[in-house]
Design a protein around this motif. Structure first.
Motif, PDB file in Angstrom:
ATOM      1  N   GLU A 195       5.618  -1.382   7.425  1.00  0.00           N
ATOM      2  CA  GLU A 195       5.190   0.522   7.660  1.00  0.00           C
ATOM      3  C   GLU A 195       3.081   0.916   7.542  1.00  0.00           C
ATOM      4  O   GLU A 195       2.209   0.102   7.462  1.00  0.00           O
ATOM      5  N   THR A 196       3.638   1.413   8.292  1.00  0.00           N
ATOM      6  CA  THR A 196       2.296   2.402   8.348  1.00  0.00           C
ATOM      7  C   THR A 196       2.170   3.938   8.855  1.00  0.00           C
ATOM      8  O   THR A 196       3.085   4.376   8.708  1.00  0.00           O
ATOM      9  N   SER A 197       1.282   4.569   7.262  1.00  0.00           N
ATOM     10  CA  SER A 197       1.613   5.913   7.120  1.00  0.00           C
ATOM     11  C   SER A 197      -0.288   6.396   6.909  1.00  0.00           C
ATOM     12  O   SER A 197      -0.714   6.023   7.577  1.00  0.00           O
ATOM     13  N   PHE A 198      -0.209   7.872   7.591  1.00  0.00           N
ATOM     14  CA  PHE A 198      -1.668   8.425   7.653  1.00  0.00           C
ATOM     15  C   PHE A 198      -1.860   9.388   6.057  1.00  0.00           C
ATOM     16  O   PHE A 198      -0.742   9.920   5.675  1.00  0.00           O
ATOM     17  N   GLU A 213       1.203  -1.405  -0.113  1.00  0.00           N
ATOM     18  CA  GLU A 213      -0.386  -0.003   0.168  1.00  0.00           C
ATOM     19  C   GLU A 213       0.822   1.627   0.440  1.00  0.00           C
ATOM     20  O   GLU A 213       0.527   2.492  -0.353  1.00  0.00           O
ATOM     21  N   HIS A 214       1.801   1.444   0.340  1.00  0.00           N
ATOM     22  CA  HIS A 214       3.082   2.585   0.531  1.00  0.00           C
ATOM     23  C   HIS A 214       3.941   2.858  -0.837  1.00  0.00           C
ATOM     24  O   HIS A 214       3.829   3.174  -1.420  1.00  0.00           O
ATOM     25  N   CYS A 222       7.218   5.330   6.721  1.00  0.00           N
ATOM     26  CA  CYS A 222       8.722   4.753   5.618  1.00  0.00           C
ATOM     27  C   CYS A 222       9.137   6.137   4.484  1.00  0.00           C
ATOM     28  O   CYS A 222       9.303   7.258   4.677  1.00  0.00           O
ATOM     29  N   ASN A 223      10.446   5.254   4.713  1.00  0.00           N
ATOM     30  CA  ASN A 223      11.983   6.524   4.479  1.00  0.00           C
ATOM     31  C   ASN A 223      11.514   5.776   2.346  1.00  0.00           C
ATOM     32  O   ASN A 223      11.319   4.886   1.946  1.00  0.00           O
ATOM     33  N   TRP A 224      11.096   7.104   2.128  1.00  0.00           N
ATOM     34  CA  TRP A 224       9.971   7.201   0.934  1.00  0.00           C
ATOM     35  C   TRP A 224      11.201   6.936  -0.087  1.00  0.00           C
ATOM     36  O   TRP A 224      11.192   6.117  -1.076  1.00  0.00           O
TER      37      TRP A 224
END
Length: 304
Positions: A193-196, A72-73, A182-184
């Protein structure tokens, strides 16, 4: 100390000195923890001063805004870049040459649509001639220049000294920001990873203005890039609020994270769960002792 890092100590300072300072701070915090943190009622009520950070606002939210796991990232990163037409800001704590090269065609296509792209990174750039992120940024900027895109894509050469992982971009529907773990431009997108996804203009603008401070670099001088971001952030903050479902949100910076552990200690009634990439020297005083206080007072199950 800030976020477990000693502030103002030259990189050439002996490791033994760093160990002494960290040990002294840890011991002091442990004493505070054993005396003040074991009884939740002794903790002062949360204040409303500016030191607590930005205020809560009602912000747009959809369950799809929570981004979980590696697949998803990469999809979310590609989507936010592909949707941008004017501006893209990326802050990755680390930059790897391999991952940046893999992402470069995506960034080039965005620049060909007219997007201005700025890439910042946070790995410490002092005291080492082999800093991986700095070297990767220099190589990628050379590749960008060779491809004739130097005016559109900028890998900035200085460290922000920040652990932030953020992507911000405009789109036809408004401004979006991805913020999380996440280190893009370094991740191989195989780890959890988790992000918003942040969509509320006021909060996205606040985040841009925070980046403007980081864009000053180590000297803390307001260069043209930092001023540009500050102006952009204010403009985005003043855009109309989004409609639809709203929930209370605020941004949390730096040392403000420590209060979250105390909030969990005081408010939890059944369980506290904490997940961290690493365990550092301040884990005991900043996270473990407050959780143990909750275990003792409320019978909470605490898992780390």
């Amino acid at each position: 100390m800030k976020e477990g890092q000693i502030q103002g100590l030259p990189s050439r300072a002996p490791a033994a000195l760093s160990d002494l300072i960290i040990g002294a701070v840890t011991q002091a915090r442990s004493k505070v923890g054993s005396n003040a943190l074991t009884t939740p009622k002794n903790v002062p009520a949360t204040t409303t001063t500016s030191e607590e950070g930005p205020r809560l606002i009602e912000a747009a939210y959809d369950p799809s805004d929570l981004i979980v796991d590696s697949d998803e990232h990469i999809k979310s990163f590609e989507k936010i870049i592909n949707s941008a037409s004017d501006r893209i800001l990326i802050h990755s704590t680390f930059i790897s040459e391999e991952r940046s090269q893999a992402m470069l065609p995506l960034l080039v296509r965005a620049s060909e649509r007219g997007a201005k792209i700025d890439i910042l990174w946070g790995q410490d750039d002092l005291g080492s001639s082999t800093n991986s992120s700095q070297l990767a940024a220099e190589k990628m900027q050379a590749a960008v220049d060779a491809g004739g895109k130097s005016g559109s894509i900028s890998f900035h050469p200085f460290s922000t000294n920040s652990h932030a992982k953020v992507v911000i971009a405009d789109s036809a529907k408004g401004w979006n920001a991805l913020i999380g773990s996440c280190n893009w431009l370094a991740s191989d997108y195989s780890s959890f990873e988790t992000s918003f996804r942040l969509r509320e203009p006021f909060l996205v603008g606040q985040l841009i203005r925070k980046l403007s401070g980081l864009a000053q670099g180590r000297p803390g001088v307001w260069n043209n890039f930092a001023v540009d971001l500050s102006v952009l952030g204010r403009r985005v903050m003043e855009l109309p609020a989004l409609g639809g479902r709203k929930v209370p949100m605020r941004l949390i910076y730096g040392s403000q994270h420590a209060q979250l552990v105390l909030d969990a200690r005081d408010a939890a009634r059944k369980r506290i769960f904490c997940l961290s990439h690493r365990i550092g020297v301040v884990a005991e005083s900043m996270a473990l002792l407050p959780a143990l206080a909750a275990v003792k007072v409320h019978g909470i199950e605490a898992s780390f």
